[in-house]
Scaffold this active site. Structure first.
Site, PDB file in Angstrom:
ATOM      1  N   CYS A   1      -8.193  -3.312   3.534  1.00 55.95           N
ATOM      2  CA  CYS A   1      -7.799  -4.226   3.973  1.00 55.95           C
ATOM      3  C   CYS A   1      -9.009  -4.279   5.524  1.00 55.95           C
ATOM      4  CB  CYS A   1      -6.457  -3.227   4.371  1.00 55.95           C
ATOM      5  SG  CYS A   1      -6.739  -1.327   5.184  1.00 55.95           S
TER       6      CYS A   1
ATOM      7  N   GLU B   1       0.646  -1.405   8.141  1.00 56.81           N
ATOM      8  CA  GLU B   1       0.201  -2.025   8.379  1.00 56.81           C
ATOM      9  C   GLU B   1      -0.598  -2.789   7.308  1.00 56.81           C
ATOM     10  OE1 GLU B   1      -2.346   0.486   9.905  1.00 56.81           O
ATOM     11  OE2 GLU B   1      -1.152   1.241  11.064  1.00 56.81           O
TER      12      GLU B   1
HETATM   13  P1  NDP Z   1       2.107  -4.391  -1.091  1.00 56.27           P
HETATM   14  O1  NDP Z   1       2.779  -5.825  -0.280  1.00 56.27           O
HETATM   15  O2  NDP Z   1       2.477  -5.697  -2.748  1.00 56.27           O
HETATM   16  O3  NDP Z   1       3.477  -4.066  -1.354  1.00 56.27           O
HETATM   17  C1  NDP Z   1       3.098  -2.832  -0.722  1.00 56.27           C
HETATM   18  C2  NDP Z   1       4.001  -1.761  -1.095  1.00 56.27           C
HETATM   19  O4  NDP Z   1       4.866  -1.878  -0.765  1.00 56.27           O
HETATM   20  C3  NDP Z   1       3.974  -1.151  -2.467  1.00 56.27           C
HETATM   21  O5  NDP Z   1       4.318   0.266  -2.427  1.00 56.27           O
HETATM   22  C4  NDP Z   1       5.297  -1.852  -3.168  1.00 56.27           C
HETATM   23  O6  NDP Z   1       5.612  -1.375  -4.571  1.00 56.27           O
HETATM   24  C5  NDP Z   1       6.143  -2.230  -2.172  1.00 56.27           C
HETATM   25  N1  NDP Z   1       7.107  -3.499  -1.678  1.00 56.27           N
HETATM   26  C6  NDP Z   1       7.000  -4.828  -2.434  1.00 56.27           C
HETATM   27  N2  NDP Z   1       7.997  -5.283  -2.564  1.00 56.27           N
HETATM   28  C7  NDP Z   1       9.140  -4.778  -1.533  1.00 56.27           C
HETATM   29  C8  NDP Z   1      10.090  -4.374  -0.657  1.00 56.27           C
HETATM   30  N3  NDP Z   1      10.690  -5.883  -1.027  1.00 56.27           N
HETATM   31  N4  NDP Z   1      10.532  -3.520   0.076  1.00 56.27           N
HETATM   32  C9  NDP Z   1       9.836  -2.942   0.500  1.00 56.27           C
HETATM   33  N5  NDP Z   1       8.555  -2.298  -0.457  1.00 56.27           N
HETATM   34  C10 NDP Z   1       8.145  -3.214  -0.884  1.00 56.27           C
HETATM   35  O7  NDP Z   1       0.631  -4.313  -1.107  1.00 56.27           O
HETATM   36  P2  NDP Z   1      -0.429  -4.404  -2.182  1.00 56.27           P
HETATM   37  O8  NDP Z   1       0.302  -2.644  -2.207  1.00 56.27           O
HETATM   38  O9  NDP Z   1      -1.140  -5.338  -2.913  1.00 56.27           O
HETATM   39  O10 NDP Z   1      -1.555  -3.536  -1.107  1.00 56.27           O
HETATM   40  C11 NDP Z   1      -2.400  -4.559  -0.876  1.00 56.27           C
HETATM   41  C12 NDP Z   1      -2.364  -4.983   0.658  1.00 56.27           C
HETATM   42  O11 NDP Z   1      -1.872  -4.340   1.578  1.00 56.27           O
HETATM   43  C13 NDP Z   1      -3.537  -6.287   1.189  1.00 56.27           C
HETATM   44  O12 NDP Z   1      -2.744  -6.838   2.206  1.00 56.27           O
HETATM   45  C14 NDP Z   1      -4.381  -4.925   2.063  1.00 56.27           C
HETATM   46  O13 NDP Z   1      -5.193  -5.162   2.844  1.00 56.27           O
HETATM   47  C15 NDP Z   1      -2.775  -4.046   2.934  1.00 56.27           C
HETATM   48  N6  NDP Z   1      -3.558  -2.688   3.272  1.00 56.27           N
HETATM   49  C16 NDP Z   1      -3.103  -2.953   4.420  1.00 56.27           C
HETATM   50  C17 NDP Z   1      -4.020  -1.440   4.852  1.00 56.27           C
HETATM   51  C18 NDP Z   1      -3.494  -1.026   6.504  1.00 56.27           C
HETATM   52  O14 NDP Z   1      -3.791  -0.093   7.118  1.00 56.27           O
HETATM   53  N7  NDP Z   1      -3.282  -2.140   7.039  1.00 56.27           N
HETATM   54  C19 NDP Z   1      -4.670  -0.629   3.969  1.00 56.27           C
HETATM   55  C20 NDP Z   1      -4.482  -0.849   3.193  1.00 56.27           C
HETATM   56  C21 NDP Z   1      -4.286  -1.673   2.390  1.00 56.27           C
HETATM   57  P3  NDP Z   1       5.125  -2.566  -5.777  1.00 56.27           P
HETATM   58  O15 NDP Z   1       3.670  -1.916  -5.912  1.00 56.27           O
HETATM   59  O16 NDP Z   1       5.898  -1.007  -6.315  1.00 56.27           O
HETATM   60  O17 NDP Z   1       5.080  -3.930  -5.438  1.00 56.27           O
END
Ligand code: NDP
Length: 494
Positions: free
Chosen positions: A273, A239
């Site tokens: 999102c 997502e």
């Molecule tokens: P990120 O992609 O930065 O992070 C998402 C999650 O992935 C966090 O828990 C992060 O941990 C983790 N993560 C980071 N690097 C890795 C890796 N290499 N391997 C596995 N996990 C990893 O997104 P954001 O948290 O900044 O969220 C915002 C984004 O989410 C926006 O693009 C938004 O549109 C999208 N979003 C989509 C939704 C949907 O349902 N389609 C709903 C809500 C948001 P850490 O934070 O510790 O870096």
């Protein structure tokens, strides 16, 4: 980050004040491995409970979260900075999803007989959806309860155990959600949280004990997660982000459309999102729409109507998009001065070129680009000309026309004459196409996402002279089969 203690830790901070909200361990690959290993027997135990018992436990969890809503809301408020009223709405939405998943799991996933068809007249066929085992959920910070719960509740209802890695910005929320679950299910760690930074998520995605990853976050991270999943052929539901458009047709209720566009773009500081980032307005109502939009927007302020930008690094992206839009388009409201870190006031810009970053890339801030179009067809073509395809909105006075436009909108969800309303309907699947990801959470599709179909065929009696799966089969049997198939399927339809 601190290494003062034996185990490395990190702090979650209030984006509004910078104050430390909590300190959590940075769990490394070994700690993640241990958590998944603990979750495996928990998954076996939970998956072996009958449907009624799992439903009872999940409904109890729902009640625990509901009764403790103030605590959950407070943690969301502290870690994301969003106003408590918005956090309350978010938690209530999540509660409705736990309820739906718990109540519908058996109906959607439980064993049922399916027709064996005419050729299988001597067979009985059953289909059921079995749990996968341990599911890893990786969540974002913008809706730290609602978004991961869209995976967690459905994965649990399908009989899986869950290891949840919340965003490093909202670990306290993740820990609290698992602690509350343990009140309803104290026997086994069926839902547990691992905390840490991106590497912790990467370890979860690459763990061989994980049977599926439900990832919510940015498209760029999804690609890294998918690469980690590839190592063990772990399936993934992704997502990701969006660049959702709102279309205002000539016969739309213009004040309602303007109100929806403003809220859809600015609420939660634009960190949604499925938030509105682009608006396409049909020429006939353009001036009315802009009057309504700017009139309403003039009273909306960051820190009063919505909170701060939660992730400090996002400010750079928002600033870059504002600078780009201001340089190439016509400013209607705000501008570079709207960025008052950590707050950003609403920014609205007209006529920004369609190939500019402000129109193409996800901004994730309280900004809106608006463009005048000749008709709804042009609006739809521009809305669809995006690498993303998460959701969208159509305002129109003609229901049939709006439905036809909605079907042709390249997105997983479309709201008509309302904004984001699909997210409040648990029966509707949620997810995108293209750069917005794949797979679905919520609804029956969301339950099936966390289960594997199990098909069983049982021979009830032998068919004399029709033993097709035997070396004793003769030409006469084959001839009979061809006759039957010709009778069943051989008539041409003209
Ligand atoms: P990120 O992609 O930065 O992070 C998402 C999650 O992935 C966090 O828990 C992060 O941990 C983790 N993560 C980071 N690097 C890795 C890796 N290499 N391997 C596995 N996990 C990893 O997104 P954001 O948290 O900044 O969220 C915002 C984004 O989410 C926006 O693009 C938004 O549109 C999208 N979003 C989509 C939704 C949907 O349902 N389609 C709903 C809500 C948001 P850490 O934070 O510790 O870096």
């Amino acid at each position: 980050m601190s290494t003062a203690t034996e185990q490395r830790t990190f702090d979650s901070l209030s984006p509004a004040t910078g104050a430390v909200v909590g300190t959590h361990p940075i769990q490394d690959a070994a700690a993640v491995r241990a958590a998944v290993a603990d979750a495996e027997p928990a998954a076996a135990w939970w998956g072996a409970l009958d449907w009624a018992e799992r439903r009872r436990r999940l409904l109890d969890y729902k009640a625990v979260v509901t009764r403790d809503i103030a605590r959950v809301v407070d943690m969301v408020h502290q870690e994301t900075g969003k106003p408590k009223a918005d956090a309350t709405l978010e938690v209530i939405l999540a509660i409705t999803h736990i309820d739906w998943a718990a109540r519908n799991a058996r109906k959607v996933l439980g064993p049922r007989r399916v027709s064996p068809g005419m050729v299988g007249v001597n067979l009985a066929a059953t289909l059921e959806y079995l749990p996968l085992g341990v599911v890893g959920v990786i969540g974002p910070w913008n809706y730290p309860v609602f978004t991961p719960m869209g995976s967690i509740a459905y994965a649990l209802a399908a009989g899986n155990a869950v290891v949840f890695k919340p965003s490093e910005l909202t670990p306290g929320v993740g820990v609290l959600l698992a602690d509350l679950f343990a009140e309803s299910v104290p026997e086994q760690p069926v839902l547990r949280t691992v905390t840490g930074l991106g590497e912790t998520g990467a370890a979860l995605a690459g763990d061989p004990g994980i049977k599926k990853i439900a990832f919510t976050g940015s498209t760029a991270t999804a690609k890294r997660v998918m690469a980690a999943c590839a190592e063990n052929l772990t399936p993934l539901v992704a997502e990701c982000g969006g660049k959702d458009a709102l279309i205002v047709d000539a016969d739309a209720n213009v004040p309602a459309a303007a109100d929806a566009a403003l809220w859809g773009a600015m609420s939660n500081s634009g960190q949604t999102c499925v938030g509105v980032e682009r608006v396409y307005v049909v020429d006939a109502v353009y001036d009315d729409f802009m009057r309504e939009l700017t009139g309403r927007a003039a009273n909306v302020r960051a820190g009063q109507d919505y909170g701060p930008v939660t992730m400090p690094a996002q400010i750079d992206v928002i600033r870059r998009h504002i600078d780009d839009a201001v340089a190439t388009g016509k400013v209607v409201l705000g501008g570079p001065e709207s960025v008052r870190e950590p707050y950003v006031d609403p920014v609205i810009v007209e006529d920004v070129p369609e190939d500019s970053p402000a129109v193409r890339e996800e901004t994730f801030g309280p900004t809106l680009t608006v463009r005048r179009v000749a008709d709804a067809e042009e609006a739809l073509a521009l809305a669809n000309a995006s690498a993303y395809g998460l959701a969208g909105t159509i305002f129109s006075g003609d229901v049939r026309r709006a439905m036809a436009l909605a079907r042709r909108m390249r997105s997983g969800m479309t709201a008509i004459n309302s904004v984001i309303s699909f997210a409040s309907i648990p029966a509707l699947p949620f997810g995108g196409v293209g750069d917005s990801g794949f797979g679905r959470i919520h609804g029956a599709d969301g339950l099936r996402e966390f289960a594997r179909p199990k098909a069983v065929s049982r021979q009830r009696f032998g068919l004399p002279g029709m033993n097709l799966t035997s070396f004793t089969r003769g030409q006469a049997e084959l001839d009979r089969l061809v006759k039957l198939v010709t009778f069943l399927h051989g008539r041409r339809k003209r």
